[in-house]
Design a protein around this motif. Structure first.
Motif, mmCIF file in Angstrom:
data_model
loop_
_atom_site.group_PDB
_atom_site.id
_atom_site.type_symbol
_atom_site.label_atom_id
_atom_site.label_comp_id
_atom_site.label_asym_id
_atom_site.label_seq_id
_atom_site.Cartn_x
_atom_site.Cartn_y
_atom_site.Cartn_z
ATOM 1 N N SER A 1 35.189 80.418 107.999
ATOM 2 C CA SER A 1 36.162 80.557 108.862
ATOM 3 C C SER A 1 35.842 81.462 110.014
ATOM 4 O O SER A 1 36.402 81.211 111.203
ATOM 5 N N ALA A 2 34.937 82.498 109.726
ATOM 6 C CA ALA A 2 34.601 83.488 110.775
ATOM 7 C C ALA A 2 33.764 82.938 111.771
ATOM 8 O O ALA A 2 33.816 83.497 113.051
ATOM 9 N N VAL A 3 32.886 81.809 111.560
ATOM 10 C CA VAL A 3 32.164 81.385 112.501
ATOM 11 C C VAL A 3 32.283 79.930 113.189
ATOM 12 O O VAL A 3 31.648 79.571 113.986
ATOM 13 N N VAL A 4 33.468 79.214 112.490
ATOM 14 C CA VAL A 4 33.452 77.990 112.775
ATOM 15 C C VAL A 4 34.051 77.912 114.285
ATOM 16 O O VAL A 4 33.686 76.813 114.838
ATOM 17 N N SER A 5 34.684 78.689 114.679
ATOM 18 C CA SER A 5 35.170 78.739 116.329
ATOM 19 C C SER A 5 34.534 79.474 117.039
ATOM 20 O O SER A 5 34.955 79.757 118.348
ATOM 21 N N ARG A 6 33.367 79.672 116.950
ATOM 22 C CA ARG A 6 32.362 80.542 117.920
ATOM 23 C C ARG A 6 31.012 79.958 118.051
ATOM 24 O O ARG A 6 30.590 79.254 117.336
ATOM 25 N N GLU A 7 30.524 80.495 119.289
ATOM 26 C CA GLU A 7 29.181 80.015 119.508
ATOM 27 C C GLU A 7 28.257 81.270 119.613
ATOM 28 O O GLU A 7 28.849 82.379 120.211
ATOM 29 N N PHE A 8 27.028 81.366 118.985
ATOM 30 C CA PHE A 8 26.106 82.555 118.977
ATOM 31 C C PHE A 8 24.863 82.213 119.817
ATOM 32 O O PHE A 8 24.205 81.456 119.661
ATOM 33 N N TYR A 9 24.542 83.248 120.626
ATOM 34 C CA TYR A 9 23.196 83.314 121.437
ATOM 35 C C TYR A 9 22.665 84.910 121.194
ATOM 36 O O TYR A 9 23.294 85.840 121.335
ATOM 37 N N GLY A 10 21.420 84.692 121.344
ATOM 38 C CA GLY A 10 20.407 85.790 121.563
ATOM 39 C C GLY A 10 19.166 85.753 120.629
ATOM 40 O O GLY A 10 19.024 85.126 119.640
ATOM 41 N N GLU A 11 18.237 86.748 121.261
ATOM 42 C CA GLU A 11 16.978 86.659 120.420
ATOM 43 C C GLU A 11 17.276 88.005 119.648
ATOM 44 O O GLU A 11 17.618 89.228 119.988
ATOM 45 N N LEU A 12 16.583 88.028 118.504
ATOM 46 C CA LEU A 12 16.623 89.264 117.417
ATOM 47 C C LEU A 12 15.301 89.795 117.413
ATOM 48 O O LEU A 12 14.217 89.198 117.451
ATOM 49 N N THR A 13 15.323 91.420 117.446
ATOM 50 C CA THR A 13 14.192 92.029 117.234
ATOM 51 C C THR A 13 13.957 92.493 115.890
ATOM 52 O O THR A 13 14.726 91.750 114.868
ATOM 53 N N LEU A 14 12.834 92.755 115.370
ATOM 54 C CA LEU A 14 12.448 92.935 114.013
ATOM 55 C C LEU A 14 13.585 94.068 113.665
ATOM 56 O O LEU A 14 13.581 93.953 112.137
#
Length: 514
Positions: free
Chosen positions: A103-116
């Protein structure tokens, strides 16, 4: 954990100026440990496996080592490029492993590159994705590097994180990330320099104001040192600010072009620009290209100015690539299995010296080059390209100006800017667009000529051996001259002035007659 655990997370791809929805489906299953990414990922996306694994561990979360991890980027027929999916993949793995609730992720969109070490880096093309996310009424989670892009949008639902841990705590704990607030204002910063800085050249100044009023393309013809470049730079200060809608279009192109302006103030994304590429640039740099396709200089000059100095020094192939965008206001770039369209409604300002020797005072006898050399030099400029330029203005040497003592003149640009804005508003109210954007079918209504004026124009077209396209360009320019004089109808004097801005055509006619 059961034998199979699934999670779905939303993000968006970058496809030209579009941001199609991508569903990141994560499956944790029993079997030999593996980490597979499917769904037409390119090399940069496949490398996300190592970045995501290291980021999750560095952020002190549990990476499911004893599972077979399959990540599907749907739809599978859409190519996926870059590292923009890293955050969405990491959140999907944590959700599938039960460390985050669905339920915490269903109504959201996520963007971004991750560093190590789990930090978030900005990605290109964020603004089109945010606009599409706003239409779907979802909350966007983006990197801090993309804050300025997010602030361009006045009304949105967006939060900014600096690391994977920040995002997870926002989703599952009391440490909520603050909402991004749009910081755009009505304050417009005009470029330094005033039209009064140009000494003399009254006809060129008049042409510059007319070009600003009607959005006409302009070509300056003259020897070096006469103020051609300075005049082109002063045009930017005569144009009114962009509207909110136009500003978003301009900012979206810059976002897609991966400019290094992510930490600038939002106002810098909404300003008109003067793009001035060097004459050595390629067709791909000018029009756009690459894989995936990226916008070129003409798209970066959308709703702004494109200045091409020393026009004959550009490759003819490069110049001819401008012909279609000048007519349509957009450019379509096709690659194998990939086609992208970018806006390109720019105003073209050019400058040239007709003689390759660099010396030309308006007559063939003043040049050290022969007429044949001048003809070959100007042959790089095709007739169809010149037909698309409304005004050709002579910028000659003016020795008498040097004899006068220079003095500080009052600023002209602020007053002229008000006149330009007023004329532009009248054009929009009358026909819904600037005079330079009038379609051929609309000319009979908004640029109607009486019998005497029509006969005068036809005779001039035949005398100068101009094309039908040039006939229409002259009509549009005459309409702007009439608007500047607050005249209802186009008169003979307006047509005569419009015909006076054909300096290069007259020179080419002289060369043909030799």
């Amino acid at each position: 954990m059961g034998s199979i655990s699934l999670a779905r997370v939303f993000t968006r791809a970058l496809y030209g100026m579009e941001a199609p929805l991508v569903t990141v489906e994560v499956c944790l299953a029993s079997g030999l440990p593996a980490f597979t990414v499917v769904g037409m990922p390119q090399a940069g996306v496949r490398e996300a496996r190592d970045r995501v694994r290291s980021a999750i561990q560095a952020s002190e979360f549990t990476f499911p080592r004893g599972s077979k991890i399959t990540v599907n980027l749907a739809p599978a027929d859409l190519p996926k490029h870059g590292a923009r999916y890293d955050l969405a993949i990491a959140i999907g793995i944590l959700a599938a492993d039960g460390q985050l609730s669905e339920s915490a992720v269903v109504s959201r969109e996520f963007y971004g590159e991750l560093t190590l070490n789990g930090e978030l880096r900005g990605v290109e093309g964020m603004l089109p994705a945010l606009l599409a996310c706003r239409r779907e009424a979802r909350e966007a989670v983006i990197p801090l590097d993309n804050l300025a892009e997010a602030q361009v949008i006045r009304e949105q639902q967006c939060v900014v994180g600096e690391s994977l841990r920040d995002v997870v705590e926002h989703l599952s704990g009391p440490h909520k990330l603050p909402l991004v607030k749009g910081e755009t204002t009505d304050h417009h910063v005009y470029p330094s320099g005033d039209l009064a800085d140009v000494i003399g050249q009254e006809q060129a100044k008049r042409a510059l104001v007319l070009a600003a009023m009607g959005g006409h393309h302009l070509l300056f013809v003259g020897p070096p040192g006469t103020g051609k470049t300075m005049l082109a730079q002063r045009l930017l200060g005569l144009l009114p600010p962009l509207t909110d809608e136009e500003g978003l279009e301009v900012a979206a192109v810059r976002s897609v072009a991966n400019f290094q302006h992510r930490l600038e103030r939002p106002q810098s994304w909404l300003q008109r620009q003067l793009r001035a590429p060097h004459h050595s640039c390629s067709a791909a740099a000018l029009v756009g290209g690459g894989s995936p396709p990226q916008p070129g200089e003409i798209s970066l000059a959308h709703k702004s100015l494109l200045f091409l100095d020393e026009l004959p020094e550009f490759s003819r192939h490069v110049l001819d690539s401008l012909r279609e965008p000048l007519e349509s206001g957009q450019v379509s770039i096709s690659r194998a299995g990939y086609q992208a369209k970018f806006p390109a409604r720019f105003q073209l300002i050019c400058a040239l010296n007709p003689s390759p020797c660099g010396q030309f005072d308006g007559t063939l006898t003043s040049a050290r080059a022969s007429p044949d050399q001048i003809s070959r030099y100007l042959s790089k400029l095709s007739g169809p390209l010149l037909d698309r330029i409304d005004m050709q203005v002579a910028v000659p040497r003016q020795p008498e100006v040097l004899k006068q003592q220079h003095q500080q003149l009052p600023a002209q640009s602020p007053q002229l800017r008000q006149q330009v804005a007023q004329v532009r508003r009248s054009q929009i109210q009358r026909q819904g667009c600037l005079n330079s954007e009038l379609k051929t079918a609309e000319l009979a209504r908004f640029c109607r000529l009486e019998a005497d004026e029509h006969a005068f124009l036809v005779a001039a077209i035949e005398k100068f051996e101009l094309s039908h396209r040039a006939y229409h360009r002259i009509l549009r320019l005459a309409r702007t001259i009439a608007d500047a004089a607050n005249a209802e109808a186009i008169e003979t004097s307006h047509l005569a002035e419009a015909l006076g801005y054909r300096a290069l055509d007259r020179l080419l006619q002289q060369l043909r007659s030799l």
